[in-house]
Design a protein around this motif. Structure first.
Motif, PDB file in Angstrom:
ATOM      1  N   ARG A  23      25.924  39.043  48.510  1.00  0.00           N
ATOM      2  CA  ARG A  23      25.116  37.957  49.066  1.00  0.00           C
ATOM      3  C   ARG A  23      23.835  37.782  48.262  1.00  0.00           C
ATOM      4  O   ARG A  23      23.199  38.759  47.903  1.00  0.00           O
ATOM      5  N   PHE A  24      23.461  36.551  48.007  1.00  0.00           N
ATOM      6  CA  PHE A  24      22.141  36.236  47.463  1.00  0.00           C
ATOM      7  C   PHE A  24      21.313  35.832  48.664  1.00  0.00           C
ATOM      8  O   PHE A  24      21.636  34.866  49.339  1.00  0.00           O
ATOM      9  N   ASP A  63      11.416  40.523  33.946  1.00  0.00           N
ATOM     10  CA  ASP A  63      10.335  39.894  34.693  1.00  0.00           C
ATOM     11  C   ASP A  63      10.831  39.665  36.114  1.00  0.00           C
ATOM     12  O   ASP A  63      11.971  39.225  36.318  1.00  0.00           O
ATOM     13  N   LYS A  64      10.015  39.956  37.107  1.00  0.00           N
ATOM     14  CA  LYS A  64      10.450  39.800  38.503  1.00  0.00           C
ATOM     15  C   LYS A  64      10.751  38.341  38.847  1.00  0.00           C
ATOM     16  O   LYS A  64      11.416  38.060  39.834  1.00  0.00           O
ATOM     17  N   ASN A  65      10.295  37.387  38.026  1.00  0.00           N
ATOM     18  CA  ASN A  65      10.555  35.966  38.252  1.00  0.00           C
ATOM     19  C   ASN A  65      11.738  35.441  37.431  1.00  0.00           C
ATOM     20  O   ASN A  65      11.944  34.237  37.367  1.00  0.00           O
ATOM     21  N   HIS A  70      18.155  38.372  41.493  1.00  0.00           N
ATOM     22  CA  HIS A  70      18.101  38.041  42.920  1.00  0.00           C
ATOM     23  C   HIS A  70      18.031  39.334  43.728  1.00  0.00           C
ATOM     24  O   HIS A  70      18.891  40.208  43.562  1.00  0.00           O
ATOM     25  N   PRO A  71      17.047  39.476  44.613  1.00  0.00           N
ATOM     26  CA  PRO A  71      17.012  40.683  45.447  1.00  0.00           C
ATOM     27  C   PRO A  71      18.161  40.681  46.446  1.00  0.00           C
ATOM     28  O   PRO A  71      18.577  39.632  46.922  1.00  0.00           O
ATOM     29  N   PHE A  97      20.791  41.716  42.324  1.00  0.00           N
ATOM     30  CA  PHE A  97      21.948  41.170  41.625  1.00  0.00           C
ATOM     31  C   PHE A  97      21.417  40.492  40.377  1.00  0.00           C
ATOM     32  O   PHE A  97      20.356  39.888  40.399  1.00  0.00           O
ATOM     33  N   TYR A  98      22.185  40.541  39.307  1.00  0.00           N
ATOM     34  CA  TYR A  98      21.856  39.797  38.101  1.00  0.00           C
ATOM     35  C   TYR A  98      23.107  39.024  37.725  1.00  0.00           C
ATOM     36  O   TYR A  98      24.181  39.605  37.566  1.00  0.00           O
TER      37      TYR A  98
END
Length: 124
Positions: A23-24, A63-65, A70-71, A97-98
């Motif tokens: 899930r995103f 980079d967190k952005n 996606h957390p 997730f990446y």
């Protein structure tokens, strides 16, 4: 931020895998291929063959952005609630997730005694 991916396979580049569906966010189910990333550098998992460790740890700097990062909010929230319910004081690892291919800056391999990772086998 530094994140980690674990695998029993050695890769030149990390590529999302077939069948890894998660899930995103809280409600959106995705069928996209993803890589699982974590803030935990010491991940282990009981494998079908009875071993408890992934052979390789990949270190990634993102980079967190980053729009592909996606957390895993649902899983992260569950871990936080567990920690609070049992009044645990340790830091909770975050999961992500990446959804794209990814380069890493180091790969580490378990030593022969399976007691630690040998650092920096390969640097990109």
């Amino acid at each position: 931020m530094i994140l980690y991916h674990f695998s029993n396979e050695k890769h030149i580049k990390l590529v999302p895998k077939i069948g890894e569906k998660r899930r995103f966010g809280k409600e959106n189910i995705t069928g996209k291929k993803v890589l699982f990333l974590t803030t935990n550098p010491e991940m282990f998992l009981e494998n079908d063959d009875g071993s408890n460790f992934f052979r390789y740890r990949y270190s990634i700097e993102l980079d967190k952005n980053n729009p592909h990062l996606h957390p895993d909010d649902k899983f992260n929230d569950m871990l936080q609630k567990y920690n609070e319910a049992f009044e645990l004081k340790h830091t909770i690892s975050k999961w992500f997730f990446y959804d794209n291919s990814l380069d890493y800056f180091t790969i580490s391999e378990w030593d022969n005694k399976l007691c630690k990772f040998n650092e920096n086998i390969k640097v990109h």
